[in-house]
Design a protein around this motif. Structure first.
Motif, PDB file in Angstrom:
ATOM      1  N   LEU A  16       2.297  -8.505   0.079  1.00 40.70           N
ATOM      2  CA  LEU A  16       3.569  -8.727   0.758  1.00 40.70           C
ATOM      3  C   LEU A  16       3.717 -10.157   1.290  1.00 40.70           C
ATOM      4  O   LEU A  16       4.728 -10.824   1.030  1.00 40.70           O
TER       5      LEU A  16
ATOM      6  N   SER B  89       2.294  -4.245  -3.236  1.00 40.33           N
ATOM      7  CA  SER B  89       1.282  -3.604  -2.403  1.00 40.33           C
ATOM      8  C   SER B  89       1.301  -4.264  -1.029  1.00 40.33           C
ATOM      9  O   SER B  89       1.781  -5.395  -0.879  1.00 40.33           O
ATOM     10  N   PRO B  90       0.783  -3.617  -0.005  1.00 41.49           N
ATOM     11  CA  PRO B  90       0.732  -4.254   1.322  1.00 41.49           C
ATOM     12  C   PRO B  90      -0.007  -5.589   1.298  1.00 41.49           C
ATOM     13  O   PRO B  90       0.372  -6.533   2.009  1.00 41.49           O
TER      14      PRO B  90
ATOM     15  N   TYR C 140       5.648  -1.257  -0.897  1.00 37.25           N
ATOM     16  CA  TYR C 140       6.889  -1.972  -0.601  1.00 37.25           C
ATOM     17  C   TYR C 140       7.619  -2.266  -1.912  1.00 37.25           C
ATOM     18  O   TYR C 140       6.998  -2.382  -2.974  1.00 37.25           O
TER      19      TYR C 140
ATOM     20  N   PRO D  88       4.877  -0.987   8.658  1.00 36.38           N
ATOM     21  CA  PRO D  88       3.803  -0.721   7.692  1.00 36.38           C
ATOM     22  C   PRO D  88       4.157   0.434   6.753  1.00 36.38           C
ATOM     23  O   PRO D  88       4.684   1.458   7.171  1.00 36.38           O
ATOM     24  N   ARG D  89       3.887   0.235   5.444  1.00 34.46           N
ATOM     25  CA  ARG D  89       4.114   1.268   4.437  1.00 34.46           C
ATOM     26  C   ARG D  89       3.044   1.146   3.354  1.00 34.46           C
ATOM     27  O   ARG D  89       2.474   0.070   3.164  1.00 34.46           O
ATOM     28  N   ASP D  90       2.811   2.236   2.634  1.00 33.30           N
ATOM     29  CA  ASP D  90       1.815   2.221   1.563  1.00 33.30           C
ATOM     30  C   ASP D  90       2.279   1.378   0.382  1.00 33.30           C
ATOM     31  O   ASP D  90       1.464   0.756  -0.300  1.00 33.30           O
TER      32      ASP D  90
END
Length: 300
Positions: free
Chosen positions: A111, A107-108, A137, A133-135
């Motif tokens: 990270l 999850s972000p 990873y 940024p991504r929902d």
């Protein structure tokens, strides 16, 4: 004179009949030999197709075994992963395979902690890439052999690339092994570039229910996977397959159900259009859990 002429004509008729019968027999023998050769070629195409199907199934079992490590251990560390791969390599179960790896889902919020933990293992330059940024990873944390080309894949977020992501989502939701379409592996350098594909098997949290798609998505912790450089892979699968009963067998292997040049995964034949298809041309279709490979056979 009439009798002599009749005898001469009869003689010529007998000679002509003999020649005709000889030609008919030769033609029949040729057709019989050609039919036998075609049947042998069809058999060779069937055997090559079966060999590829069996090897794909074997690779899926390897990845399922790797996923099983996470059910058998409280925590799978880097050394345990290396030991598992070394046993596979001794058994020749991964011939032609670029590697066997594990990619974790993140999850972000997790990270930064994840990157710090891997750096603490002795990899100070480790980071999940590409940045941005991504929902969700993912990151390749284990990949054996951990050397050469494979070092380029360390930390790569395969979920950030659409073709890979599609197969990862398919594996996650179905619980079965999934193959990608044609991709360029991150292991490729500037030389000897080959088409690539990857296989994924989902890894779920110990003891979590996985009876529905929603439950499988909730339980997912990552994927075991293998990247394949297709020419290396096919050499490992097929060996000396190109010669069958003295006939040179050519193969083009496509990602999908159509012979599209941009989806060519492997060939040992001239480019399409460089030579016409012969009467020996054969096609086979492999279906691996919904992913199709088209095999087009012909004489070299």
């Amino acid at each position: 004179a009439y009798s002599l002429l009749s005898i001469v004509l009869l003689g010529w008729l007998i000679v002509a009949a003999g020649i005709l019968l000889s030609l008919l027999a030769s033609h029949q023998a040729y057709r019989s030999a050609e039919a036998t050769a075609r049947e042998q070629f069809r058999f060779a195409a069937d055997q090559v197709t079966l060999r590829i199907e069996e090897r794909l199934s074997a690779y899926a079992l390897v990845l399922r075994g790797a996923a099983g490590l996470f059910d058998a251990s409280e925590e799978v560390d880097r050394q345990e992963w290396r030991t598992y791969f070394d046993k596979l390599r001794v058994s020749d179960a991964v011939a032609g395979v670029q590697g066997v790896g594990f990619t974790v889902q993140l999850s972000p919020e997790a990270l930064s902690r994840h990157e710090a933990e891997v750096r603490a293992e002795g990899f100070p330059d480790y980071r999940v890439h590409p940045p941005g940024p991504r929902d969700t990873y993912t990151s390749i944390v284990y990949l054996e052999p951990f050397e050469g080309r494979n070092l380029r894949a360390f930390g790569y977020d395969m979920f950030s690339e659409p073709v890979r992501r599609s197969a990862m989502e398919q594996a996650r939701d179905t619980g079965r092994a999934a193959l990608t379409g044609r991709v360029l592996l991150v292991q490729e350098t500037d030389t000897d570039i080959q088409p690539g594909t990857l296989m994924y098997v989902p890894v779920y949290r110990q003891g979590a229910p996985v009876d529905s798609v929603a439950q499988r998505r909730e339980a997912l912790i990552g994927w075991t996977y293998s990247p394949y450089r297709m020419y290396d892979l096919m050499e490992g699968i097929l060996g000396d397959w190109e010669q069958q009963d003295g006939q040179a067998v050519g193969l083009r292997l496509y990602d999908g159900e159509a012979a599209a040049a941009e989806r060519l995964l492997f060939t040992n034949r001239p480019a399409p259009g460089a030579s016409r298809e012969s009467g020996f041309h054969q096609q086979r279709l492999i279906d691996f859990n919904g992913t199709h490979w088209l095999l087009a056979f012909d004489h070299l």
